[in-house]
Design a protein around this motif. Sequence first.
Motif, PDB file in Angstrom:
ATOM      1  N   ARG A 121       0.826  -1.207   0.000  1.00  6.69           N
ATOM      2  CA  ARG A 121       0.000   0.000   0.000  1.00  6.69           C
ATOM      3  C   ARG A 121       0.859   1.255   0.000  1.00  6.69           C
ATOM      4  O   ARG A 121       0.600   2.202  -0.755  1.00  6.69           O
ATOM      5  CB  ARG A 121      -0.906  -0.002   1.233  1.00  6.69           C
ATOM      6  N   GLN A 122       1.883   1.269   0.808  1.00  4.71           N
ATOM      7  CA  GLN A 122       2.731   2.453   0.899  1.00  4.71           C
ATOM      8  C   GLN A 122       3.539   2.667  -0.377  1.00  4.71           C
ATOM      9  O   GLN A 122       3.706   3.804  -0.831  1.00  4.71           O
ATOM     10  CB  GLN A 122       3.659   2.330   2.101  1.00  4.71           C
ATOM     11  N   LEU A 169      -5.389   8.338  -3.562  1.00  8.36           N
ATOM     12  CA  LEU A 169      -6.130   8.220  -2.307  1.00  8.36           C
ATOM     13  C   LEU A 169      -7.117   7.062  -2.348  1.00  8.36           C
ATOM     14  O   LEU A 169      -7.247   6.300  -1.377  1.00  8.36           O
ATOM     15  CB  LEU A 169      -6.862   9.529  -2.022  1.00  8.36           C
ATOM     16  N   LEU A 170      -7.803   6.889  -3.474  1.00  9.18           N
ATOM     17  CA  LEU A 170      -8.768   5.789  -3.595  1.00  9.18           C
ATOM     18  C   LEU A 170      -8.078   4.431  -3.514  1.00  9.18           C
ATOM     19  O   LEU A 170      -8.580   3.506  -2.855  1.00  9.18           O
ATOM     20  CB  LEU A 170      -9.542   5.915  -4.911  1.00  9.18           C
ATOM     21  N   PHE A 171      -6.928   4.292  -4.161  1.00  9.92           N
ATOM     22  CA  PHE A 171      -6.196   3.029  -4.078  1.00  9.92           C
ATOM     23  C   PHE A 171      -5.674   2.795  -2.668  1.00  9.92           C
ATOM     24  O   PHE A 171      -5.635   1.643  -2.196  1.00  9.92           O
ATOM     25  CB  PHE A 171      -5.046   3.020  -5.081  1.00  9.92           C
ATOM     26  N   ASP A 172      -5.271   3.847  -1.988  1.00 10.86           N
ATOM     27  CA  ASP A 172      -4.819   3.700  -0.604  1.00 10.86           C
ATOM     28  C   ASP A 172      -5.961   3.210   0.285  1.00 10.86           C
ATOM     29  O   ASP A 172      -5.780   2.301   1.104  1.00 10.86           O
ATOM     30  CB  ASP A 172      -4.283   5.039  -0.097  1.00 10.86           C
ATOM     31  N   LEU A 218      -8.875  -1.198   3.150  1.00 10.54           N
ATOM     32  CA  LEU A 218     -10.056  -2.047   3.289  1.00 10.54           C
ATOM     33  C   LEU A 218      -9.689  -3.526   3.125  1.00 10.54           C
ATOM     34  O   LEU A 218     -10.161  -4.382   3.893  1.00 10.54           O
ATOM     35  CB  LEU A 218     -11.101  -1.643   2.253  1.00 10.54           C
ATOM     36  N   ILE A 219      -8.849  -3.824   2.141  1.00 10.43           N
ATOM     37  CA  ILE A 219      -8.404  -5.203   1.937  1.00 10.43           C
ATOM     38  C   ILE A 219      -7.654  -5.699   3.170  1.00 10.43           C
ATOM     39  O   ILE A 219      -7.844  -6.844   3.626  1.00 10.43           O
ATOM     40  CB  ILE A 219      -7.514  -5.297   0.683  1.00 10.43           C
ATOM     41  N   HIS A 220      -6.825  -4.852   3.733  1.00 10.65           N
ATOM     42  CA  HIS A 220      -6.061  -5.230   4.927  1.00 10.65           C
ATOM     43  C   HIS A 220      -6.999  -5.520   6.092  1.00 10.65           C
ATOM     44  O   HIS A 220      -6.836  -6.516   6.818  1.00 10.65           O
ATOM     45  CB  HIS A 220      -5.092  -4.100   5.282  1.00 10.65           C
ATOM     46  N   ARG A 221      -8.002  -4.682   6.264  1.00 10.64           N
ATOM     47  CA  ARG A 221      -8.930  -4.864   7.380  1.00 10.64           C
ATOM     48  C   ARG A 221      -9.787  -6.113   7.198  1.00 10.64           C
ATOM     49  O   ARG A 221     -10.060  -6.843   8.160  1.00 10.64           O
ATOM     50  CB  ARG A 221      -9.821  -3.626   7.523  1.00 10.64           C
ATOM     51  N   SER A 251      -9.016  -8.799   5.331  1.00 13.56           N
ATOM     52  CA  SER A 251      -8.205 -10.014   5.256  1.00 13.56           C
ATOM     53  C   SER A 251      -7.612 -10.403   6.600  1.00 13.56           C
ATOM     54  O   SER A 251      -7.372 -11.588   6.849  1.00 13.56           O
ATOM     55  CB  SER A 251      -7.077  -9.823   4.231  1.00 13.56           C
ATOM     56  N   PHE A 252      -7.374  -9.423   7.457  1.00 12.33           N
ATOM     57  CA  PHE A 252      -6.716  -9.697   8.738  1.00 12.33           C
ATOM     58  C   PHE A 252      -7.551  -9.093   9.866  1.00 12.33           C
ATOM     59  O   PHE A 252      -7.123  -8.189  10.575  1.00 12.33           O
ATOM     60  CB  PHE A 252      -5.292  -9.126   8.749  1.00 12.33           C
ATOM     61  N   ARG A 253      -8.755  -9.613  10.006  1.00  8.94           N
ATOM     62  CA  ARG A 253      -9.684  -9.083  10.995  1.00  8.94           C
ATOM     63  C   ARG A 253      -9.140  -9.220  12.421  1.00  8.94           C
ATOM     64  O   ARG A 253      -9.472  -8.419  13.296  1.00  8.94           O
ATOM     65  CB  ARG A 253     -11.034  -9.810  10.895  1.00  8.94           C
ATOM     66  N   TYR A 254      -8.333 -10.233  12.660  1.00  9.74           N
ATOM     67  CA  TYR A 254      -7.822 -10.469  14.006  1.00  9.74           C
ATOM     68  C   TYR A 254      -6.931  -9.339  14.513  1.00  9.74           C
ATOM     69  O   TYR A 254      -6.720  -9.187  15.705  1.00  9.74           O
ATOM     70  CB  TYR A 254      -7.063 -11.786  14.071  1.00  9.74           C
ATOM     71  N   LEU A 255      -6.405  -8.519  13.576  1.00  9.37           N
ATOM     72  CA  LEU A 255      -5.576  -7.394  13.979  1.00  9.37           C
ATOM     73  C   LEU A 255      -6.403  -6.205  14.454  1.00  9.37           C
ATOM     74  O   LEU A 255      -5.851  -5.258  15.036  1.00  9.37           O
ATOM     75  CB  LEU A 255      -4.682  -6.954  12.821  1.00  9.37           C
ATOM     76  N   TYR A 256      -7.731  -6.236  14.201  1.00 12.72           N
ATOM     77  CA  TYR A 256      -8.584  -5.096  14.510  1.00 12.72           C
ATOM     78  C   TYR A 256      -9.638  -5.437  15.543  1.00 12.72           C
ATOM     79  O   TYR A 256     -10.658  -4.747  15.650  1.00 12.72           O
ATOM     80  CB  TYR A 256      -9.264  -4.599  13.219  1.00 12.72           C
ATOM     81  N   ARG A 257      -9.441  -6.481  16.308  1.00 13.79           N
ATOM     82  CA  ARG A 257     -10.467  -6.881  17.280  1.00 13.79           C
ATOM     83  C   ARG A 257     -10.628  -5.878  18.404  1.00 13.79           C
ATOM     84  O   ARG A 257     -11.699  -5.741  18.966  1.00 13.79           O
ATOM     85  CB  ARG A 257     -10.106  -8.260  17.867  1.00 13.79           C
ATOM     86  N   ASP A 258      -9.565  -5.168  18.752  1.00 13.17           N
ATOM     87  CA  ASP A 258      -9.666  -4.200  19.836  1.00 13.17           C
ATOM     88  C   ASP A 258     -10.251  -2.892  19.353  1.00 13.17           C
ATOM     89  O   ASP A 258     -10.587  -2.048  20.159  1.00 13.17           O
ATOM     90  CB  ASP A 258      -8.280  -3.954  20.451  1.00 13.17           C
TER      91      ASP A 258
END
Length: 285
Positions: free
Chosen positions: A215-216, A265-268, A273-276, A278-285
């Motif tokens: 992404r970066q 900005l749209l691609f970022d 969104l893909i990161h969130r 795909s890796f929901r366990y990183l955002y549980r808190d």
Amino acid sequence: MAAITSTQAPLSAPQEKVVRSPSPLNLFEFKRPISLSLKIGLAAIAWVSFLLGWHFLAAASFTPEALLPGPAKVLGALWDLFATQSFGFDVLASVKRILVSFLLAVCIALPLGVIMGTFPVAEGFFNPLVSPFRYLPAPSFVPLLLMWLGTGDGQKIALLVLGVVWFLVTLFMDNTKGVRTEIVECSRTLGAKRGNVVWRVIFPAAHPSYVDTARQMLAVSWTYLVIAEIVAATDGIGAMMMRAKRFVRVEDILAGILVIGILGLLFDLLFRLIHRLSFRYLYRD
């Protein structure tokens, strides 16, 4: 018998708790998180301030109108580009070049970065070759690419690949090194072979970091787009900006810059969104 006088003091009425509004200075505490509404409000204030500053600077008596049009004129030019000059095809051509080149860069850099980050002997061999290329400006390859690949899409895609691939290799290597050693040692203790450790332990553990790195670095790829498209290009956002330069249409050039910023900005946001998702366990808190 003497009367017994009470010495107990009367109970006082309960005091109301005073709720104080947070001091503005508290917002500047170190690493203090802020609410989503405050983030949106600050972003809105920042953009309104920028647009107002741009408007007043363009309207100032000392500013040549032809060289710095205001926001309203740029938006009108952007509408005209899409409505009458088929600018949509230029945008699609640029997006295609960005996606193809970035996919090629990731396909080259990811396996190499994983191997270098996993095996120090591979890092010792490849890193002295990769590191110097990170300091070479990609536009310096334009004359060579024109001689080798001509003026077609191949030259433009190759330039975009060269602009990001060396950084991707190094960052993917660092992401791989960030995997905890305990996980690798545990898998080896349980009898996993080297190939299984790499692709079933190390790669999944570093996968979220790989996506964030992509992404970066996609943002860096967008910065090379105009350079790639100003040389013998017939379509694309950069080609449109070069045509506008010939007729001193600064509003069209600024409209092209605005479109590149919006697309980036749209691609970022898409990657976030893909990161969130795909890796929901990183955002549980």
